[in-house]
Scaffold this active site. Structure first.
Site, PDB file in Angstrom:
ATOM      1  N   GLU A 176      17.202   0.810  99.169  1.00 55.29           N
ATOM      2  CA  GLU A 176      16.933   2.243  98.455  1.00 55.29           C
ATOM      3  C   GLU A 176      17.644   3.335  99.322  1.00 55.29           C
ATOM      4  O   GLU A 176      18.660   3.760  99.134  1.00 55.29           O
ATOM      5  CB  GLU A 176      15.852   2.507  98.214  1.00 55.29           C
ATOM      6  CG  GLU A 176      15.360   4.052  97.957  1.00 55.29           C
ATOM      7  CD  GLU A 176      15.847   4.523  96.505  1.00 55.29           C
ATOM      8  OE1 GLU A 176      16.573   5.427  96.469  1.00 55.29           O
ATOM      9  OE2 GLU A 176      15.922   3.880  95.665  1.00 55.29           O
ATOM     10  N   GLY A 205      23.498  26.232  93.164  1.00 56.26           N
ATOM     11  CA  GLY A 205      24.405  26.574  91.910  1.00 56.26           C
ATOM     12  C   GLY A 205      24.365  27.682  91.783  1.00 56.26           C
ATOM     13  O   GLY A 205      24.450  28.476  92.625  1.00 56.26           O
ATOM     14  N   GLY A 206      24.691  28.070  90.610  1.00 58.71           N
ATOM     15  CA  GLY A 206      25.067  29.385  90.146  1.00 58.71           C
ATOM     16  C   GLY A 206      23.912  30.415  90.212  1.00 58.71           C
ATOM     17  O   GLY A 206      24.035  31.693  90.344  1.00 58.71           O
ATOM     18  N   ASP A 260      17.523   2.878  93.825  1.00 54.12           N
ATOM     19  CA  ASP A 260      16.973   1.515  93.042  1.00 54.12           C
ATOM     20  C   ASP A 260      16.816   2.088  91.405  1.00 54.12           C
ATOM     21  O   ASP A 260      17.673   1.356  90.413  1.00 54.12           O
ATOM     22  CB  ASP A 260      15.756   1.235  93.692  1.00 54.12           C
ATOM     23  CG  ASP A 260      15.907   0.172  94.659  1.00 54.12           C
ATOM     24  OD1 ASP A 260      16.861  -0.709  94.707  1.00 54.12           O
ATOM     25  OD2 ASP A 260      15.057   0.261  95.622  1.00 54.12           O
ATOM     26  N   GLN A 287      13.236  -3.728  92.743  1.00 60.99           N
ATOM     27  CA  GLN A 287      12.909  -2.650  91.890  1.00 60.99           C
ATOM     28  C   GLN A 287      14.308  -2.256  91.093  1.00 60.99           C
ATOM     29  O   GLN A 287      13.760  -1.843  89.830  1.00 60.99           O
ATOM     30  CB  GLN A 287      12.806  -1.331  92.894  1.00 60.99           C
ATOM     31  CG  GLN A 287      12.616  -0.144  92.014  1.00 60.99           C
ATOM     32  CD  GLN A 287      12.280   1.092  92.838  1.00 60.99           C
ATOM     33  OE1 GLN A 287      12.313   2.470  92.436  1.00 60.99           O
ATOM     34  NE2 GLN A 287      12.140   0.902  94.096  1.00 60.99           N
TER      35      GLN A 287
END
Length: 407
Positions: free
Chosen positions: A137, A241-242, A166, A16
């Site tokens: 993977e 996050g913010g 991959d 892959q």
């Protein structure tokens, strides 16, 4: 004219990570010649759903390529490979460490044969202590930072459904190859491009390294976790996050009846109104982002008490009408059947000469002057006569080479 028209890629990749990279190059217009052992890429036979036909694993990673077969252990095979290298612009491989060297084709030898060759290698790891380890993977996800930060606080580490080890590495490899191709225009020299799966996953996890350093200054308030140690925790569906976000349940309550909602400061007032709690927009306990940070779980519970009474598409329309960022959790079945993705050419149907029609993902790289038509992947050795004919191999010799197991 396609963006990479006139560029010849010798594709020695399998499974892959490599094929995902070379397929992107093919979609950009390169002539990608997939070089396979006479037995073929192993994925032609893996996870077959139709007996005796190339698997979807292979077909979905090898569209728009040509295929030739070659036994690199034979002397004639090495001679033919030498000629192929001389005519190539790019060589891509993802064998185990040192495999191409052991075939007699070190980087130094390849440079002698073709000083303008760009030689791209995809490996599991860099040159340090892990260099000789096998990589797959989920191993790349495990060792690149993804699994330790994926899952819920009290649960085990989890792999992602997206193939960041991959295909994620393949995309990184394409960036390096295109940069080297551009630099060759200035220097007239090829160069080595090396990408490791662990490195690519780590690059995709850089925000978690950001948070690892932020921990030195106290708990991560944007996370719903109640306690923190000296490592970034698993935090479920929190964005980290913010702008806080979470996947909330919708009707009728199936496994993918969820929608992911992000609560921006400007979004709280319309959300409060939509969920039937308009008073929360002015309540000092809820009105500011700072006040909500201490009770994110309760905030999303309030939102879910409304969403669970509606299907995710209704919720999507209601929230989008107020410009609130959100997205329904789409199943693989829904994605395959999505009319919008079909119209955009991201989900496409391809006609295969043996299996008939199959559905695959179209090119995510869309260039205004280089449109992509996804065409069927090659059968094993389908282009032997065309490619070897360019090297001066006659039809008679070609038949003999096949008899002798060279192709």
């Amino acid at each position: 004219m396609k963006a990479l028209e006139g560029v010849r890629v010798l594709d020695m990749t399998h499974v892959q990570s490599g094929p995902s990279a070379t397929q992107l190059l093919a979609w950009l217009g390169a002539d990608v010649v997939k070089l396979e052992a006479p037995t073929g890429d192993i994925t032609r036979q893996q996870l077959r759903d139709v007996p005796g036909v190339d698997s979807l694993y292979f077909t979905m990673l090898n569209c728009n390529k040509r295929s030739i077969t070659l036994n690199m252990k034979s002397e004639r095979g090495k001679e033919l490979f030498t000629e192929l290298v001389r005519s190539a612009d790019i060589l891509v491989e993802n064998f185990g460490p040192g495999a191409v060297d052991r075939m007699g084709f070190t980087w130094e030898r390849l440079q002698e044969l073709n000083p303008r060759l760009i030689y791209a290698s995809i490996k599991g790891f860099g040159t340090g202590r892990y260099a000789k380890f096998k990589a797959y993977e989920v191993i790349a996800q495990a060792m690149g930072g993804s699994m330790s930060t994926t899952g819920f606080e009290e649960g085990p580490p989890l792999a992602t459904g997206s193939q960041i080890g991959d295909s994620g590495t393949g995309i990184h490899a394409v960036a390096g190859i295109l940069a080297a191709l551009y630099q060759r225009e200035q220097t007239d020299r090829g160069q080595r491009v090396q990408v490791a799966m662990q490195h690519a996953v780590l690059n995709l996890c850089r925000v978690k390294l950001r948070d690892q350093q932020r921990l030195a200054h106290g708990p991560l308030r944007e996370y719903p976790n109640k306690t923190f140690n000296d490592e970034v925790p698993r935090s479920g569906n929190a964005s980290g996050g913010g702008q806080p976000g979470w996947a909330v349940r919708c009707a009728p309550g199936g496994p993918n009846d969820y929608i992911y909602v992000i609560v921006q400061p400007v979004g709280w007032k319309p959300i409060s109104s939509i969920i039937g709690r308009p008073e929360l927009a002015e309540d000092p306990e809820w009105a500011t982002p700072e006040s909500r940070l201490t009770k994110l779980d309760k905030m999303f519970q309030l939102i879910e008490e409304w969403t669970i009474r509606h299907d995710k598409w209704t919720v999507l329309d209601r929230l989008n009408a107020e410009n609130i960022p959100c997205g329904p959790i789409l199943s693989t079945k829904e994605l395959v059947e999505d009319v919008s993705l079909r119209d955009e050419g991201i989900v496409v149907t391809v006609d295969h000469p043996e299996r008939g029609e199959f559905v695959t993902v179209g090119s995510p790289l869309q260039l205004s002057d280089s449109p992509v038509d996804v065409i069927t992947p090659p059968l094993l050795g389908e282009h032997n006569q065309d490619i070897y004919g360019e090297l001066g191999v006659s039809a008679d010799e070609l038949a003999q080479l096949k008899t002798n197991g060279v192709i």
